[in-house]
Scaffold this motif. Structure first.
Motif, short mmCIF file in Angstrom:
data_model
loop_
_atom_site.label_atom_id
_atom_site.label_comp_id
_atom_site.label_asym_id
_atom_site.label_seq_id
_atom_site.Cartn_x
_atom_site.Cartn_y
_atom_site.Cartn_z
N LEU A 178 24.58 107.65 -15.78
CA LEU A 178 25.76 107.64 -14.90
C LEU A 178 25.43 108.15 -13.50
O LEU A 178 25.95 107.66 -12.50
CB LEU A 178 26.87 108.50 -15.52
N SER A 179 24.53 109.14 -13.43
CA SER A 179 24.20 109.75 -12.14
C SER A 179 23.52 108.74 -11.21
O SER A 179 23.77 108.74 -10.00
CB SER A 179 23.28 110.96 -12.35
N LYS A 180 22.66 107.91 -11.75
CA LYS A 180 21.99 106.91 -10.92
C LYS A 180 22.99 105.95 -10.29
O LYS A 180 22.90 105.63 -9.10
CB LYS A 180 20.97 106.12 -11.77
N ARG A 181 23.96 105.51 -11.08
CA ARG A 181 24.97 104.60 -10.55
C ARG A 181 25.90 105.32 -9.57
O ARG A 181 26.31 104.75 -8.55
CB ARG A 181 25.78 104.00 -11.70
N LEU A 182 26.20 106.57 -9.87
CA LEU A 182 27.06 107.36 -8.99
C LEU A 182 26.40 107.56 -7.62
O LEU A 182 27.06 107.51 -6.59
CB LEU A 182 27.35 108.71 -9.64
N HIS A 183 25.10 107.78 -7.61
CA HIS A 183 24.36 107.98 -6.36
C HIS A 183 24.51 106.78 -5.44
O HIS A 183 24.79 106.91 -4.24
CB HIS A 183 22.89 108.24 -6.69
N LYS A 184 24.34 105.59 -6.00
CA LYS A 184 24.43 104.37 -5.19
C LYS A 184 25.85 104.14 -4.69
O LYS A 184 26.07 103.86 -3.51
CB LYS A 184 23.96 103.16 -6.01
N THR A 185 26.80 104.25 -5.59
CA THR A 185 28.19 103.96 -5.19
C THR A 185 28.74 104.99 -4.21
O THR A 185 29.50 104.65 -3.31
CB THR A 185 29.11 103.90 -6.43
N PHE A 186 28.34 106.27 -4.35
CA PHE A 186 28.83 107.29 -3.43
C PHE A 186 28.27 107.08 -2.03
O PHE A 186 28.96 107.31 -1.03
CB PHE A 186 28.46 108.69 -3.95
N ASN A 187 27.03 106.65 -1.93
CA ASN A 187 26.43 106.36 -0.63
C ASN A 187 27.20 105.26 0.08
O ASN A 187 27.51 105.35 1.28
CB ASN A 187 24.96 105.96 -0.81
N VAL A 188 27.53 104.22 -0.67
CA VAL A 188 28.31 103.10 -0.10
C VAL A 188 29.70 103.58 0.33
O VAL A 188 30.20 103.20 1.39
CB VAL A 188 28.42 101.96 -1.13
N ALA A 189 30.31 104.44 -0.50
CA ALA A 189 31.65 104.95 -0.18
C ALA A 189 31.64 105.80 1.08
O ALA A 189 32.56 105.73 1.90
CB ALA A 189 32.19 105.75 -1.37
N GLN A 190 30.61 106.62 1.26
CA GLN A 190 30.51 107.46 2.45
C GLN A 190 30.33 106.62 3.72
O GLN A 190 30.89 106.92 4.77
CB GLN A 190 29.33 108.44 2.32
N GLU A 191 29.56 105.55 3.61
CA GLU A 191 29.39 104.66 4.77
C GLU A 191 30.71 103.98 5.12
O GLU A 191 31.03 103.79 6.30
CB GLU A 191 28.31 103.62 4.46
N LEU A 294 27.55 120.65 -17.05
CA LEU A 294 26.32 119.88 -16.87
C LEU A 294 26.63 118.49 -16.31
O LEU A 294 25.96 117.99 -15.41
CB LEU A 294 25.58 119.77 -18.21
N GLY A 295 27.70 117.88 -16.87
CA GLY A 295 28.11 116.57 -16.34
C GLY A 295 28.61 116.66 -14.92
O GLY A 295 28.24 115.85 -14.06
N PHE A 296 29.44 117.68 -14.64
CA PHE A 296 29.94 117.88 -13.28
C PHE A 296 28.77 118.13 -12.32
O PHE A 296 28.80 117.71 -11.16
CB PHE A 296 30.90 119.07 -13.23
N MET A 297 27.76 118.87 -12.82
CA MET A 297 26.63 119.22 -11.96
C MET A 297 25.89 117.97 -11.49
O MET A 297 25.55 117.84 -10.31
CB MET A 297 25.67 120.13 -12.72
N PHE A 298 25.64 117.02 -12.41
CA PHE A 298 24.97 115.78 -12.01
C PHE A 298 25.79 115.06 -10.94
O PHE A 298 25.24 114.52 -9.97
CB PHE A 298 24.78 114.86 -13.23
N ASN A 299 27.10 115.06 -11.12
CA ASN A 299 28.00 114.44 -10.14
C ASN A 299 27.88 115.14 -8.78
O ASN A 299 27.67 114.51 -7.74
CB ASN A 299 29.43 114.52 -10.68
N THR A 300 28.03 116.48 -8.79
CA THR A 300 27.98 117.26 -7.56
C THR A 300 26.63 117.13 -6.86
O THR A 300 26.56 116.96 -5.64
CB THR A 300 28.25 118.75 -7.86
N MET A 301 25.55 117.19 -7.63
CA MET A 301 24.21 117.12 -7.06
C MET A 301 23.95 115.76 -6.42
O MET A 301 23.33 115.66 -5.35
CB MET A 301 23.15 117.40 -8.13
N ASN A 302 24.42 114.70 -7.07
CA ASN A 302 24.19 113.37 -6.52
C ASN A 302 24.98 113.14 -5.24
O ASN A 302 24.47 112.58 -4.27
CB ASN A 302 24.56 112.30 -7.56
N ARG A 303 26.23 113.59 -5.23
CA ARG A 303 27.02 113.49 -4.00
C ARG A 303 26.37 114.29 -2.87
O ARG A 303 26.27 113.84 -1.73
CB ARG A 303 28.45 114.01 -4.24
N GLY A 304 25.94 115.52 -3.23
CA GLY A 304 25.30 116.37 -2.22
C GLY A 304 24.01 115.79 -1.70
O GLY A 304 23.70 115.90 -0.51
N LEU A 305 23.23 115.16 -2.60
CA LEU A 305 21.96 114.57 -2.18
C LEU A 305 22.19 113.43 -1.19
O LEU A 305 21.50 113.33 -0.16
CB LEU A 305 21.19 114.06 -3.41
#
Length: 581
Positions: A178-191, A294-305
């Motif tokens: 889930l984190s890998k997909r979240l990383h891509k989609t969050f980047n697009v959302a921020q742009e 742990l699940g929230f952490m992956f979410n937070t870390m990916n958004r932060g990254l």
């Protein structure tokens, strides 16, 4: 966990605060184990009919003592962890703003204002969340998870624990996917958010134009499309984000099912008591938060990254104008020698903006620059102000190359009034003293009188304390130009540059201002770009530009005798003035 490595510089600097916060979390994790154990012991006492009032009171007292201690520790970890995270946000925001102030105009041509604002707001919040919520989620999930597991193994039964945690590896596998997909989609959302931010800024700044052309409905519909795009991209992020909680609940439920099956078996064979099993079930429920964290952490870390990468990408852009190691820490004085063989803007691929332009401006003289639109007038000013350092040629101020001066000291030698002046949302007095914050009101008024705007200002209800709307929206074009001129006059710079700064005032006002300036600056250098040539008659030297080259030069009388482009335009302007009168 790359983001933790990227922020290691901050964690090292604030290690005392983070260690204190983590110790407080460890204390809470240990205290959390006690109530469940007390409950299990009371249940066993009830079953064995050995419960006494004293035992019950001690149990209740233990509950209350744990509650008070956890209250104190929860207060402390919030101060140590969340308070420190806000310091990271402040530090990065200051770094970003400082970086923005150092960048050249080329940087702002390549990066939209709305995008820069998104970096300084949304992205910083996401990074701050890593240093706050992310650290909490990581530390709490590890500490709570480990303490609960150790309690289950050593206080209850290791066989029951082993069976109960069999589904745990599923959490790691699913979270990573889930984190890998979240990383891509969050980047697009921020742009997409950056695009929307920029559009809002443009529409607000251009509201007058929108209303003048009657395009309100079109802009509203256009903006709806942009907002819808942002909504859809953020909804995609939310969909992946929403999968974490159900996944964790399913895994916890599976753990409970296995625990009940194994627990009933162990109770029947006498390996554990009923009270211990109740305690164990409580511990399983206590594992819910570490797993969710742990699940929230992956979410937070990916958004932060994603956000930190966007911020560092900006901060890594080098400054165009830099100080040499041996830069002169002094303000330039003396004559200006300008000789540029070739100059074009970095993002421009066609012909040069300036070709073989040269002139010498002696201290105390006035230089006039005229020419058609796009002839290179503003390019000369940009090079004089050292907004660009890349050009073929030499510019000297006081016999020293301008690149050898400290940038701040060099620019302090100039007062600059652009054609479209920028005024800040503060009082008129503060706008005028912007370049010289310690100037008193008398000095401010004197500068305003020279710029022929004092009468306008004292005509306002609050005079010099009148608050100006954003970008001076409450003032006329002429008032804005003259206030900006007063700001430059107050600085009393070695060189004053007027870039068509009198275009919005009438001819008589212009004449008064120029007369005042001539008297004030008779021993200092002035550069004037003007479309009304009457403003240049007193200049010792005038250069005429066409396609980036000097086609005529001399004083007013000399240029009139040549009967060239300058004389032709001057005569046309005089003829128009006579007809108008």
């Amino acid at each position: 966990m790359k983001i933790l490595s990227d922020l290691s510089w901050f964690f090292k600097k604030e290690k005392k605060s983070y260690i204190s916060g983590i110790l407080a979390l460890l204390g809470i994790s240990i205290l959390n184990l006690i109530p469940a154990k007390i409950m299990g012991n009371i249940i066993d006492s009830i079953k064995d009919k050995t419960l006494t009032p004293q035992t019950l009171v001690m149990g209740v007292g233990g509950f209350l003592l744990c509650a008070v201690m956890m209250y104190i520790l929860r207060y402390l970890w919030r101060i140590f962890i969340f308070g420190t995270a806000f310091r990271l946000e402040n530090e990065l925001r200051n770094d970003l703003f400082k970086h923005f102030t150092k960048m050249s105009p080329a940087f702002y041509q390549q990066h939209r204002t709305g995008d820069l604002m998104a970096h300084a707001t949304n992205d910083l919040k996401s990074v701050q969340a890593v240093a706050g919520q992310g650290v909490l989620q990581l530390a709490d999930s590890v500490l709570s998870g480990v303490t609960v597991l150790l309690a289950m193994i050593f206080l209850i039964n290791w066989k029951l624990t082993l069976v109960a945690i069999l589904p745990m590896p599923l959490l790691i596998l699913c979270s990573q996917a889930l984190s890998k997909r979240l990383h891509k989609t969050f980047n697009v959302a921020q742009e997409a958010f950056s695009d929307m931010n920029n559009r809002v800024l443009e529409n607000i700044n251009g509201m007058k134009v929108t209303k003048t052309f009657g395009q309100e409905e079109y802009e509203v519909e256009n903006f709806k499309g942009i907002v819808k795009d942002v909504y859809e991209k953020n909804l995609r992020v939310t969909r992946y984000d929403a999968m974490f909680d159900p996944m964790i609940i399913m895994i916890i439920t599976l753990c409970l099912v296995l625990s009940f099956i194994m627990g009933i078996y162990l109770i029947n064979i006498g390996d554990i008591t009923t009270g211990n099993f109740v305690t164990f079930v409580n511990y399983i429920h206590q594992l819910t938060w570490p797993m969710m964290a742990l699940g929230f952490m992956f979410n937070t870390m990916n958004r932060g990254l994603v956000s930190y990468e966007r911020i560092t990408k900006l901060l890594d852009i080098p400054e165009d104008i830099i100080n040499h190691p041996d830069a002169l820490n002094q303000a330039p004085q003396g004559d200006i020698h300008f000789e540029v063989n070739h100059f074009k803007y970095p993002d421009q691929e066609d012909s040069a903006n300036l070709k073989h332009v040269s002139f010498t401006l002696n201290k105390g003289e006035t230089l006039g620059i005229v020419g058609k639109t796009g002839s290179g007038k503003s390019s000369i000013i940009k090079l004089l102000l050292r907004e660009y350092d890349e050009f073929d040629g030499t510019i000297e101020f006081g016999g020293i190359k301008i690149s050898q001066y400290d940038v701040t000291q060099y620019r302090n030698a100039f007062g600059y009034v652009p054609q479209d002046p920028f005024l800040f949302s503060m009082s008129i007095a503060d706008n005028i003293r912007f370049g010289k914050p310690d100037a008193n009101l008398d000095a401010v008024r004197m500068a305003a009188q020279i710029a022929d705007v004092d009468k306008d200002i004292i005509g306002f209800e609050k005079g010099y304390d009148t608050l100006i709307g954003e970008r001076g929206v409450s003032l006329s074009g002429g008032q804005k130009q003259r206030i900006a001129m007063a700001r430059a006059i107050l600085m009393d710079s070695e060189c004053l540059i007027l870039d068509d700064a009198l275009s919005a005032v009438d001819a008589k006002t212009e004449e008064r201002i120029l007369k005042n300036l001539k008297q004030l600056r008779k021993h200092k250098t002035t550069v004037i770009i003007a479309h009304r040539f009457s403003a240049l008659q007193h200049a010792q030297n005038i250069i005429v530009l066409e396609d980036g080259q000097v086609i005529e030069h001399g004083n007013h009388k000399e240029l009139m005798l040549r009967h060239g482009w300058y004389a032709e335009i001057f005569n046309l302007q005089e003829f128009s003035k006579e007809n108008a009168s």
